[in-house]
Scaffold this active site. Sequence first.
Site, PDB file in Angstrom:
ATOM      1  N   LYS A 229       0.805  -1.227   0.000  1.00 51.53           N
ATOM      2  CA  LYS A 229       0.000   0.000   0.000  1.00 51.53           C
ATOM      3  C   LYS A 229       0.838   1.277   0.000  1.00 51.53           C
ATOM      4  CE  LYS A 229      -4.362  -1.919   1.421  1.00 51.53           C
ATOM      5  NZ  LYS A 229      -5.491  -1.954   2.360  1.00 51.53           N
ATOM      6  N   ARG A 268      -4.161 -10.178   4.505  1.00 51.44           N
ATOM      7  CA  ARG A 268      -4.558 -10.161   3.097  1.00 51.44           C
ATOM      8  C   ARG A 268      -3.380  -9.631   2.286  1.00 51.44           C
ATOM      9  NH1 ARG A 268      -6.999  -6.546  -0.477  1.00 51.44           N
ATOM     10  NH2 ARG A 268      -8.623  -7.419  -1.835  1.00 51.44           N
TER      11      ARG A 268
END
Length: 294
Positions: A229, A268
Amino acid sequence: MAPREQFQLRLPTRTLQLGKRTLVMGVLNVTPDSFSDGGKFFDPERAVEQALAMEQAGADLLDIGGESTRPRSAGISAKAELARVLPVLQALRGRMKIPISIDTQESEVAEAAIEAGTQIINDISGLKNDPRLADVAARCRVPLILMHMRGEPRTMQVGPFARDVMKDVIQGLRRSIAIARQACVEKSQIILDPGIGFGKSFAQNYELLQKLPQLAMLGYPLLVGTSRKGFLGATLARDGKPAPPEERIWGTAATVTASILNGAHIVRVHDVAEMVQVALVADCLLDPKQRPKN
C-alpha cells in the site's frame, strides 16, 4: 504480546479455526486498474492461473474482486463487476480446495458469487454502500468481513482525515456491526478490518497497526491488509519518489509481522509465498508450541 483470542468461523462447506495460526488470504484483482497489479489478471484465464498458483503457494483463502478500490478510482456497475468475476469463479469451481471470498460492495454481486461457489463476503464499505449485503450474508449463512473506510475510494485520500483515527475506526465499525446484527448476521460470523490505507494518512496507518489490540477488544477476529500500500511506498521512497508497488514486499513483510504480533487472525496479501513464510515465523513468536524442535 498477548495471545490472540480464538474463534470458529462457519463456512457452508467447513469450519475455519481462527487464532491458532495466522491465515493468509491471497488477493486476486480481476480489474484493469488496481493499484498493485492493474490489468495483469484481467483476462479470466490468467486470473484462474494466478488463483491456482496462490493456492499452491500456501494461501488459506482467496479474495477475488472485480472493482478497483484504489485511491481516486471510480465505481462500476454491478453488471460490469459480475462480468469480470463470474467467469473466474465458474472456472475455479471444483478446482480449488481453499475457500473463496468475494470482495464487493454490491449485494447483487455477492449473491451471484455465492451461487457460483463463494463462501465469504468482504465489504470494504462496511455496509455503508449497500446494507442489503448483510441480508445476503445472513440468508446464505456466510461470514461477513466488515472494513472501515473513511469516505469513498474516489475521494478518501483527499481528506480531511480523522483527528483521532482509532476512535474513528472503532465508531465506524460499531455502526457496521449494528447493521449486520440487525440483519441477523451472527456475531460469530463477523470479521473486522481496520481498513489500512482507506481514508487514513500515512502516519495513521502505522498508528492503527500499533493499536490493533484496542480493536481486538471489540471481541471479533481481525483481518489486516497492508500489502504493497501507498504508505509503504512513501516510507520506502527514494529521491522523493514513492517506491513502486513491486518494490514494497519487504515493507509489507514488516507490517504483516506487526499485524500478527498485535492480534491479526488473517492477513490479506498479494505476495503469498513470501508472506506465508512471514506468518509462520511470526506465529512462532506468539505461540511457543509452533516453534521447531532441535
